[in-house]
Design an enzyme around this catalytic site. Structure first.
Site, PDB file in Angstrom:
ATOM      1  N   ASP A 195      -1.630   2.413  -4.053  1.00  0.00           N
ATOM      2  CA  ASP A 195      -0.942   1.393  -4.471  1.00  0.00           C
ATOM      3  C   ASP A 195      -0.074   1.464  -4.830  1.00  0.00           C
ATOM      4  O   ASP A 195      -0.427   2.108  -6.070  1.00  0.00           O
ATOM      5  CB  ASP A 195      -2.116   0.335  -4.612  1.00  0.00           C
ATOM      6  N   ASP A 251      -5.260 -11.187   4.544  1.00  0.00           N
ATOM      7  CA  ASP A 251      -5.487 -11.811   3.477  1.00  0.00           C
ATOM      8  C   ASP A 251      -6.269 -13.273   3.319  1.00  0.00           C
ATOM      9  O   ASP A 251      -5.565 -14.128   3.145  1.00  0.00           O
ATOM     10  CB  ASP A 251      -4.886 -11.412   1.982  1.00  0.00           C
TER      11      ASP A 251
END
Length: 243
Positions: free
Chosen positions: A11, A132
């Site tokens: 990330d 998500d």
């Protein structure tokens, strides 16, 4: 037997390798200042794919760290998939030209269906749909907002439009080191009839073993982030065990 791929995750925020807890930008841990070195190390250990998230891009609504992502894609000898803020065809094309193998469409899958269907029509299996979910409903904009759309419904609709791969995250499990929501992941695979990559909550090697045991149901891989950085999961051991 169906294959199962482990996707070690990087990330990126501010050019560094970080992790957030449940997508909270105020709960950040910096793990490395050199994401290129991290990606290279993953491949040295045997990773067959690398997963990248442009956290700045997810928040901004357009790719921010694309130059760094291009350097990573060219530094490693395995495919790279990237998500974070992809909302236009130009954004997608930029990343693919930089050497990215697969792009992940998240927020736009809810907010701009025309764009999403266009990208699927143009690039097919080079596109993954990132779903998500919070309590079964799809979250958008770096998890800052929650829609009224059920995750399984979205998966079924986009599978009909050409989506071949989904990446499913149960936000409540992300970064919490509590294990993945395996039944929810399998439900997305069943609803869509396509391959689903598990994301969020993978904490120990047994989580990967349990996910891989259900590969015949359509769970085709898992993204592993925090557990690698904390040492909870040894990537080399995991790769040997699962693959």
């Amino acid at each position: 037997m169906s294959s199962f791929t482990i996707y070690p995750a990087i990330d990126i925020r501010g050019g560094r390798c970080v992790r957030l807890i449940q997508g909270d930008y105020n709960q950040e841990t910096v793990y490395n200042d050199d994401p290129v070195a991290v990606a290279t190390d993953f491949t040295v250990k045997g990773a067959q794919y690398v997963h990248l998230v442009d956290l700045d891009g997810a928040k901004a609504g357009h790719p921010v760290n694309h130059e760094l992502i291009g350097r990573i894609a060219n530094a490693v000898s395995v495919p790279v998939q990237v998500g974070g803020g992809l909302r236009t065809l130009a954004d997608v094309e930029t990343l693919l030209k930089l050497g990215v193998s697969r792009v992940i469409i998240g927020t736009a899958a809810i907010e701009d269906r025309e764009f999403t269907e266009s990208v699927l029509g143009t690039y097919g299996n080079r596109v993954a749909i990132g779903i998500d979910a919070r309590n079964g409903l799809v979250a958008t904009r770096g998890w800052l907002e929650t829609s009224e759309v059920k995750a399984e419904v979205l998966a079924k609709e986009l599978a009909a439009k050409g989506a071949e791969t989904f990446i499913f995250t149960d936000i409540s499990r992300d970064g919490m080191m509590q294990g993945p929501n395996i039944d929810a992941i399998a439900a997305i695979a069943q609803a869509s009839g396509k391959q689903v990559i598990a994301s969020g909550g993978v904490t120990v090697l047994d989580d990967l073993v349990q996910l891989a045991a259900r590969r015949e149901e359509g769970i085709s891989g898992a993204i592993v982030g925090k557990a690698i950085y904390t040492g909870n999961i040894d990537l080399e051991l995991a790769l040997r065990t699962i693959q």
